[in-house]
Design a protein around this motif. Structure first.
Motif, mmCIF file in Angstrom:
data_model
loop_
_atom_site.group_PDB
_atom_site.id
_atom_site.type_symbol
_atom_site.label_atom_id
_atom_site.label_comp_id
_atom_site.label_asym_id
_atom_site.label_seq_id
_atom_site.Cartn_x
_atom_site.Cartn_y
_atom_site.Cartn_z
ATOM 1 N N ASN A 283 -9.959 -1.877 1.006
ATOM 2 C CA ASN A 283 -9.083 -0.613 1.442
ATOM 3 C C ASN A 283 -7.481 -0.659 1.183
ATOM 4 O OD1 ASN A 283 -7.651 1.396 2.163
ATOM 5 N ND2 ASN A 283 -7.985 1.242 4.735
ATOM 6 N N TYR A 284 -7.671 -2.174 0.952
ATOM 7 C CA TYR A 284 -5.909 -2.559 0.002
ATOM 8 C C TYR A 284 -6.884 -1.331 -2.082
ATOM 9 C CZ TYR A 284 -1.935 -4.276 -2.723
ATOM 10 O OH TYR A 284 -1.373 -3.925 -3.847
ATOM 11 N N TRP B 177 -5.615 4.561 4.483
ATOM 12 C CA TRP B 177 -5.033 3.767 4.469
ATOM 13 C C TRP B 177 -4.700 3.776 6.289
ATOM 14 C CZ3 TRP B 177 -4.579 -0.974 3.169
ATOM 15 C CH2 TRP B 177 -3.852 -1.910 3.922
ATOM 16 N N ALA C 126 0.902 -1.313 0.158
ATOM 17 C CA ALA C 126 -0.212 -0.093 0.381
ATOM 18 C C ALA C 126 0.957 1.564 0.286
ATOM 19 C CB ALA C 126 -1.355 0.237 1.273
#
Length: 354
Positions: free
Chosen positions: A183-184, A252, A44
């Motif tokens: 989310n990633y 993140w 990320a």
């Protein structure tokens, strides 16, 4: 089709093409290929820093503009999301408002700095940006009631983007189907789109004018281009994209502080990534960010293992001690600059020509 997606900027080197494809595949499937919290976090960060470095390369590599305020723009996007989530709650509307607000504020501030500073010589502009960035960092640290000061801000993002949210009970290839995975892929998708947007910009007529200005601004001005206007526009665009990268970083991490988004260390890291990858190439951002973030996260561990492997030998265990990883990172940087003066991407493309 591929040429259209890449705005006509093909790698022009088989080795470079192989590296870019490998990086894309690894990032696209990172949660499945490299399971584990640390590896996914590293992937990320690579995605986010590719966008951040590419936005800086628009200024430095294509516009010839040396600025030390890029972490300030990065921080504005991060704090925009943090403040929006703190005061608006954990909805997606807060993420959108914080991201757009941070990008807009960064563009306005870049416009003001550029309008009053880009007429001076490059070194004076660099010093002005350094002064402004330092002032903003101090201001953020002192406004503890709003920004959290040196402690920073912790906040909640939408539940759908956290590990608490599960959209499937079964694991796939040993990976939990939860909000962290979503989310990633939000980070990965947004980073990919922003990078492709930057590719489009540098290969548009606007980007070609920037290159002409970088090579000889007097000649560009003599044939009718308003050099200051183009430089200000490039600065504003670069600042907005950097702020969006900061917003992704805040989404993140779920934490924002002066050390993570406003420090001079981050600015130095950006410069190193640009130089290692190759200025004025865009693909240099991909290579530079990937190598640098991997070195930051894994070089210390590798050196610790190497030190244990040569234990009992004279000098070597001390030289390879994990505590000296920054020394060896500096050595690697010096070697990369010596053997790749035009960056890794530039060297690979030169090798293709020969």
């Amino acid at each position: 089709m591929l040429s259209t997606i890449l705005s006509g900027d093909m790698p022009r080197s088989r080795i470079l093409a192989a590296l870019l494809i490998a990086i894309l595949i690894c990032l696209a499937f990172a949660p499945f290929i490299f399971p584990g919290v640390r590896s996914v976090d590293t992937a990320a960060r690579i995605c986010i820093f590719i966008v951040l470095v590419a936005s800086y390369d628009l200024m430095l590599g294509y516009g010839g503009i040396v600025s030390f305020a890029h972490t300030m723009f990065f921080g504005l996007g991060a704090y925009g999301v943090a403040l929006a989530c703190t005061h608006m709650g954990r909805g997606f509307d807060a993420l959108l408002v914080g991201s757009i607000g941070g990008a807009a504020l960064a563009a306005v501030l870049a416009f003001l700095i550029g309008l009053f500073s880009l007429r001076v010589r490059a070194i004076f502009f660099a010093m002005i940006t350094l002064a402004v960035a330092s002032a903003v960092a101090v201001l953020v640290s002192q406004m503890s009631g709003i920004t959290g000061g040196e402690d920073g801000l912790n906040y909640k993002i939408p539940r759908e983007l956290t590990p608490a949210f599960k959209f499937a009970d079964e694991k796939i290839m040993g990976v939990r189907m939860n909000g962290k995975l979503l989310n990633y892929y939000l980070i990965f998708t947004c980073s990919l789109l922003l990078f492709l947007f930057m590719l489009r910009v540098v290969h548009s007529p606007f980007g070609r004018v920037l290159l002409a200005i970088r090579e000889n601004d007097f000649r560009a001005e003599s044939i009718g281009y308003r050099v200051v206007h183009y430089r200000v526009a490039a600065t504003c665009m670069s600042a907005a994209v950097a702020a969006l990268a900061g917003a992704l970083y805040a989404i993140w991490l779920r934490y924002v502080g002066p050390d993570t988004s406003l420090s001079m260390e981050v600015m130095i890291d950006i410069l190193l990534m640009v130089v290692i990858g190759g200025m004025g190439t865009m693909y240099g951002a991909v290579i530079g960010a990937t190598l640098f973030v991997l070195a930051q996260n894994y070089l210390q561990g590798l050196m610790g293992a190497a030190s244990e492997a040569v234990e009992g030998l004279p000098i070597l265990p001390e030289l390879l001690s994990a505590d000296r990883w920054l020394l060896w990172l500096g050595v690697l940087f010096i070697l990369s600059v010596y053997f790749f003066p035009t960056g890794i991407v530039g060297r690979l493309r030169e090798g293709k020509k020969t």
